[in-house]
Design a protein around this motif. Structure first.
Motif, PDB file in Angstrom:
ATOM      1  N   LEU A 164       0.819  -1.217   0.000  1.00  0.00           N
ATOM      2  CA  LEU A 164       0.000   0.000   0.000  1.00  0.00           C
ATOM      3  C   LEU A 164       0.853   1.268   0.000  1.00  0.00           C
ATOM      4  CD1 LEU A 164      -2.920  -0.866   2.472  1.00  0.00           C
ATOM      5  CD2 LEU A 164      -2.931  -0.920  -0.036  1.00  0.00           C
ATOM      6  N   SER A 165       2.173   1.107   0.012  1.00  0.00           N
ATOM      7  CA  SER A 165       3.117   2.244   0.016  1.00  0.00           C
ATOM      8  C   SER A 165       2.800   3.228   1.131  1.00  0.00           C
ATOM      9  CB  SER A 165       3.087   2.962  -1.345  1.00  0.00           C
ATOM     10  OG  SER A 165       3.424   2.081  -2.392  1.00  0.00           O
ATOM     11  N   LEU A 166       2.548   2.707   2.316  1.00  0.00           N
ATOM     12  CA  LEU A 166       2.192   3.560   3.449  1.00  0.00           C
ATOM     13  C   LEU A 166       3.409   4.293   3.998  1.00  0.00           C
ATOM     14  CD1 LEU A 166      -0.213   1.148   5.360  1.00  0.00           C
ATOM     15  CD2 LEU A 166      -0.866   3.215   4.123  1.00  0.00           C
ATOM     16  N   SER A 189      -1.186  -1.343  10.373  1.00  0.00           N
ATOM     17  CA  SER A 189      -0.356  -0.858   9.270  1.00  0.00           C
ATOM     18  C   SER A 189      -0.104   0.643   9.367  1.00  0.00           C
ATOM     19  CB  SER A 189      -0.984  -1.234   7.924  1.00  0.00           C
ATOM     20  OG  SER A 189      -2.308  -0.777   7.815  1.00  0.00           O
ATOM     21  N   ILE A 190      -1.079   1.386   9.854  1.00  0.00           N
ATOM     22  CA  ILE A 190      -0.871   2.826  10.056  1.00  0.00           C
ATOM     23  C   ILE A 190       0.172   3.057  11.146  1.00  0.00           C
ATOM     24  CG2 ILE A 190      -1.986   4.798  11.201  1.00  0.00           C
ATOM     25  CD1 ILE A 190      -2.360   4.904   8.236  1.00  0.00           C
ATOM     26  N   LYS A 245      -6.452   8.922  -1.129  1.00  0.00           N
ATOM     27  CA  LYS A 245      -5.333   8.434  -1.942  1.00  0.00           C
ATOM     28  C   LYS A 245      -5.445   6.944  -2.232  1.00  0.00           C
ATOM     29  CE  LYS A 245      -3.075  12.376  -1.985  1.00  0.00           C
ATOM     30  NZ  LYS A 245      -4.236  13.193  -1.571  1.00  0.00           N
ATOM     31  N   VAL A 246      -5.967   6.182  -1.246  1.00  0.00           N
ATOM     32  CA  VAL A 246      -6.083   4.736  -1.385  1.00  0.00           C
ATOM     33  C   VAL A 246      -7.408   4.268  -0.785  1.00  0.00           C
ATOM     34  CG1 VAL A 246      -5.175   2.507  -0.599  1.00  0.00           C
ATOM     35  CG2 VAL A 246      -3.606   4.256  -1.417  1.00  0.00           C
ATOM     36  N   VAL A 247      -8.086   3.369  -1.503  1.00  0.00           N
ATOM     37  CA  VAL A 247      -9.308   2.724  -1.007  1.00  0.00           C
ATOM     38  C   VAL A 247      -9.079   1.223  -1.076  1.00  0.00           C
ATOM     39  CG1 VAL A 247     -11.764   2.318  -1.420  1.00  0.00           C
ATOM     40  CG2 VAL A 247     -10.812   4.614  -1.714  1.00  0.00           C
ATOM     41  N   THR A 248      -9.404   0.518   0.012  1.00  0.00           N
ATOM     42  CA  THR A 248      -9.247  -0.933   0.020  1.00  0.00           C
ATOM     43  C   THR A 248     -10.570  -1.602   0.355  1.00  0.00           C
ATOM     44  OG1 THR A 248      -8.623  -1.109   2.371  1.00  0.00           O
ATOM     45  CG2 THR A 248      -6.852  -0.716   0.771  1.00  0.00           C
ATOM     46  N   GLN A 249     -10.790  -2.764  -0.259  1.00  0.00           N
ATOM     47  CA  GLN A 249     -11.995  -3.563  -0.003  1.00  0.00           C
ATOM     48  C   GLN A 249     -11.582  -4.981   0.338  1.00  0.00           C
ATOM     49  OE1 GLN A 249     -13.615  -6.070  -2.659  1.00  0.00           O
ATOM     50  NE2 GLN A 249     -14.466  -6.766  -0.711  1.00  0.00           N
ATOM     51  N   ALA A 250     -12.093  -5.490   1.464  1.00  0.00           N
ATOM     52  CA  ALA A 250     -11.869  -6.876   1.875  1.00  0.00           C
ATOM     53  C   ALA A 250     -13.078  -7.297   2.700  1.00  0.00           C
ATOM     54  CB  ALA A 250     -10.566  -7.006   2.661  1.00  0.00           C
ATOM     55  N   GLY A 251     -12.994  -8.471   3.330  1.00  0.00           N
ATOM     56  CA  GLY A 251     -14.091  -8.912   4.181  1.00  0.00           C
ATOM     57  C   GLY A 251     -15.191  -9.643   3.448  1.00  0.00           C
ATOM     58  N   GLY A 252     -14.929 -10.124   2.246  1.00  0.00           N
ATOM     59  CA  GLY A 252     -15.945 -10.829   1.476  1.00  0.00           C
ATOM     60  C   GLY A 252     -15.949 -10.392   0.027  1.00  0.00           C
ATOM     61  N   ARG A 253     -16.765 -11.061  -0.746  1.00  0.00           N
ATOM     62  CA  ARG A 253     -16.801 -10.824  -2.180  1.00  0.00           C
ATOM     63  C   ARG A 253     -17.726  -9.664  -2.520  1.00  0.00           C
ATOM     64  NH1 ARG A 253     -20.232 -12.506  -6.365  1.00  0.00           N
ATOM     65  NH2 ARG A 253     -19.229 -12.821  -8.392  1.00  0.00           N
ATOM     66  N   LEU A 254     -17.204  -8.713  -3.269  1.00  0.00           N
ATOM     67  CA  LEU A 254     -18.016  -7.640  -3.847  1.00  0.00           C
ATOM     68  C   LEU A 254     -18.329  -8.033  -5.281  1.00  0.00           C
ATOM     69  CD1 LEU A 254     -19.128  -4.784  -3.138  1.00  0.00           C
ATOM     70  CD2 LEU A 254     -17.086  -3.836  -4.209  1.00  0.00           C
ATOM     71  N   THR A 255     -19.558  -7.809  -5.710  1.00  0.00           N
ATOM     72  CA  THR A 255     -19.942  -8.227  -7.058  1.00  0.00           C
ATOM     73  C   THR A 255     -19.030  -7.587  -8.099  1.00  0.00           C
ATOM     74  OG1 THR A 255     -21.515  -6.420  -7.335  1.00  0.00           O
ATOM     75  CG2 THR A 255     -22.351  -8.452  -6.349  1.00  0.00           C
ATOM     76  N   PRO A 256     -18.783  -8.283  -9.206  1.00  0.00           N
ATOM     77  CA  PRO A 256     -17.924  -7.721 -10.254  1.00  0.00           C
ATOM     78  C   PRO A 256     -18.392  -6.362 -10.758  1.00  0.00           C
ATOM     79  CG  PRO A 256     -18.266 -10.062 -10.638  1.00  0.00           C
ATOM     80  CD  PRO A 256     -19.173  -9.680  -9.505  1.00  0.00           C
ATOM     81  N   SER A 257     -19.715  -6.170 -10.861  1.00  0.00           N
ATOM     82  CA  SER A 257     -20.213  -4.888 -11.376  1.00  0.00           C
ATOM     83  C   SER A 257     -19.894  -3.747 -10.419  1.00  0.00           C
ATOM     84  CB  SER A 257     -21.727  -4.962 -11.616  1.00  0.00           C
ATOM     85  OG  SER A 257     -22.415  -5.249 -10.413  1.00  0.00           O
ATOM     86  N   ARG A 272      -6.000   4.960  -5.759  1.00  0.00           N
ATOM     87  CA  ARG A 272      -5.677   3.542  -5.977  1.00  0.00           C
ATOM     88  C   ARG A 272      -6.657   2.666  -5.186  1.00  0.00           C
ATOM     89  NH1 ARG A 272      -1.049   2.184  -8.129  1.00  0.00           N
ATOM     90  NH2 ARG A 272      -0.494   0.498  -6.681  1.00  0.00           N
ATOM     91  N   TYR A 273      -7.334   1.772  -5.927  1.00  0.00           N
ATOM     92  CA  TYR A 273      -8.365   0.913  -5.339  1.00  0.00           C
ATOM     93  C   TYR A 273      -7.877  -0.534  -5.334  1.00  0.00           C
ATOM     94  CZ  TYR A 273     -12.873  -1.519  -4.847  1.00  0.00           C
ATOM     95  OH  TYR A 273     -13.900  -2.337  -4.431  1.00  0.00           O
ATOM     96  N   PHE A 274      -7.769  -1.122  -4.129  1.00  0.00           N
ATOM     97  CA  PHE A 274      -7.265  -2.478  -3.972  1.00  0.00           C
ATOM     98  C   PHE A 274      -8.383  -3.424  -3.522  1.00  0.00           C
ATOM     99  CE2 PHE A 274      -3.528   0.109  -3.563  1.00  0.00           C
ATOM    100  CZ  PHE A 274      -2.452  -0.665  -3.998  1.00  0.00           C
ATOM    101  N   THR A 275      -8.574  -4.499  -4.275  1.00  0.00           N
ATOM    102  CA  THR A 275      -9.374  -5.618  -3.792  1.00  0.00           C
ATOM    103  C   THR A 275      -8.427  -6.544  -3.031  1.00  0.00           C
ATOM    104  OG1 THR A 275     -10.951  -5.520  -5.626  1.00  0.00           O
ATOM    105  CG2 THR A 275     -10.743  -7.625  -4.471  1.00  0.00           C
ATOM    106  N   MET A 276      -8.841  -6.972  -1.845  1.00  0.00           N
ATOM    107  CA  MET A 276      -7.949  -7.776  -1.013  1.00  0.00           C
ATOM    108  C   MET A 276      -8.693  -9.017  -0.506  1.00  0.00           C
ATOM    109  SD  MET A 276      -5.924  -4.767   1.078  1.00  0.00           S
ATOM    110  CE  MET A 276      -7.203  -4.618   2.318  1.00  0.00           C
TER     111      MET A 276
END
Length: 465
Positions: A164-166, A189-190, A245-257, A272-276
């Protein structure tokens, strides 16, 4: 270790923003030392909230080699008593307006009180490698916890900081609970990057939350699918988009759309948007998808962390699909269900059988295709369907439970849909829309006479196509 002092002067940087007050790392470290420096090593049950007290106690416990047991402060007293009884926590850090027998107050910090276990002083000593306990399902009171070592936590944290280049210019916000491994990893991480962390009690569905993002210059936003689904119709102002600057998504599956929607929205503004992907057992990260790969690898959760590797189990494998196996230094020591289990060493030996079905393409990108084990995620929190089923059966219902992410299905034979739904909503603190019930003439069963959960699941899914 990120919770220890830095020798380069960065501990004087701002860390915790709590209303009108900003604490430096040095100030918070001093408060955390004041809490725990006088006590011998033990398990510290922390009733977590989005507040400075929780963060101070968590970091203080790590700094003095105590073992934080991170519990949801919203759990009913009965469930908390059960957890405290099973783990015989040596210390309890809880809001001062809550009292628990067997614990005597020894000090106070703002609105919380530190208490010491006074009933039984002969409890087994925890293993020397044990650093932390996180419940596998923080919202149900299930006593099963993941045992993490200092190496687990530190290795994963440093890997996240890298991808995440923190750095110290980054600022996160306290949206996710700290008893939840994803929310805790945001804080870790922060701290490791010596960035700053804004305490906000507002919901992301309110204007006040986004005003905080702008007014306090928040750069990093992390959320679970449920939150992103709620935000899909929101119009993000230029001020918000300029701050992030950065948005992250985790904790389960988000629909492809929806993934495509947010990836496109944020990339247009240089965010920068990260799927994790991860599990609490991996401290908690396994893989991430770089923004640069989001379009050409749509549907993937990315590649494994640079500290680990993934493979597909040879057992129950169908062509190129099977159970995902992750190996790395961030894989937990194992599980615990009571105090005696805390003396165990490394049961997993760095190898995690995720229970998720997946395939890995020729470039190493992981595509999750399903689950082997009976665990789903509700609002990003892991929920053990067997635990819910046993709890409801203990109440006298002949009920069998299946589910998918954000949906729990209750199958009954008797005419008791209304009472079983009411009991489920009373026993478990989930939104009412999570629960659905269906009456069967007969519960389908396997040849061995066991409930056929595959058939039950198919019946519910057929109703909701």
């Amino acid at each position: 270790m990120f919770w220890l002092n830095c020798a380069d002067g960065r501990d004087e940087l701002p860390f915790l923003i709590d209303g009108d007050e900003t604490l430096s790392y040095a100030q918070l470290f001093q408060s955390s030392d004041d809490l725990f420096s006088s006590y011998k090593r033990g398990v510290v049950a922390i009733l977590c909230g989005r507040n400075r007290e929780t963060i101070t106690a968590y970091i203080g416990a790590l700094r003095h080699r105590h073992i934080p047991l991170l519990l949801n402060n919203d759990l009913p007293d009965k469930q908390l008593y059960n957890l405290l009884s099973l783990y015989k926590a040596d210390y309890l850090f809880a809001p001062s307006d809550r009292s628990f027998h067997a614990y005597a107050a020894v000090s106070a910090y703002h609105s919380y009180t530190l208490s010491e276990y006074v009933t039984d002083k002969t409890v087994p000593a925890p293993h020397s490698d044990l650093a932390m306990l996180i419940p596998t399902s923080g919202s149900t009171g299930d006593p099963k916890c993941v045992r993490l070592s200092h190496r687990n936590i530190e290795s994963c944290t440093q890997s996240i900081i890298t991808y995440l280049s923190l750095d110290s210019q980054r600022r996160a916000v306290s949206l996710l609970p700290l008893h939840y491994s994803y929310g805790l990893s945001v804080l870790n991480s922060i701290v490791g990057a010596r960035g700053s962390y804004l305490l906000s009690l507002h919901s992301p569905l309110t204007r006040s939350f986004w005003a905080d993002i702008v007014n306090f210059g928040v750069t990093d936003f992390s959320a679970v699918p449920f939150i992103f689904e709620s935000l899909k119709r929101m119009r993000f102002s230029e001020e918000i988009l300029s701050s992030l600057k950065v948005v992250t998504q985790a904790g389960g599956r988000l629909t492809p759309s929806l993934t495509s929607h947010f990836q496109s929205l944020f990339s247009q503004h240089g965010i920068r948007y990260f799927t994790m992907y991860g599990q609490t057992e991996a401290s908690p990260r396994i893989a991430y998808l770089r923004p640069e790969d989001a379009v050409r690898k749509a549907g993937s959760v990315g590649k494994a962390l640079d500290i680990g590797s993934v493979s597909i189990s040879s057992e129950q494998r169908v062509e190129d699909e099977g159970e995902l196996i992750y190996s790395g230094p961030n894989v937990c020591l194992g599980y615990a269900n009571n105090r005696d289990d805390l003396a165990k060493g490394d049961d997993f030996c760095g190898v995690l059988h995720t229970g998720d079905l997946a395939r890995i393409d020729n470039e190493g990108f992981i595509f999750i295709t399903g689950r082997l084990k009976r665990v789903v995620k509700v609002n990003g929190v892991s929920v053990n369907l067997d635990f819910i089923q046993s709890r409801l059966q203990d109440l006298g219902y002949a009920v069998y439970v299946v589910g998918v992410d954000d949906r729990v299905y209750l199958a009954v034979e008797a005419d008791e849909i209304a009472p079983v739904l009411n009991s489920a909503k009373t026993e478990f603190d989930f939104h009412g829309t999570v629960w659905q019930a269906k009456q069967f003439e007969a519960i389908p069963r396997t040849a061995a006479g066991k409930p056929d959960y595959v058939s039950l699941q198919a019946a519910f899914m057929k109703d909701h196509r």
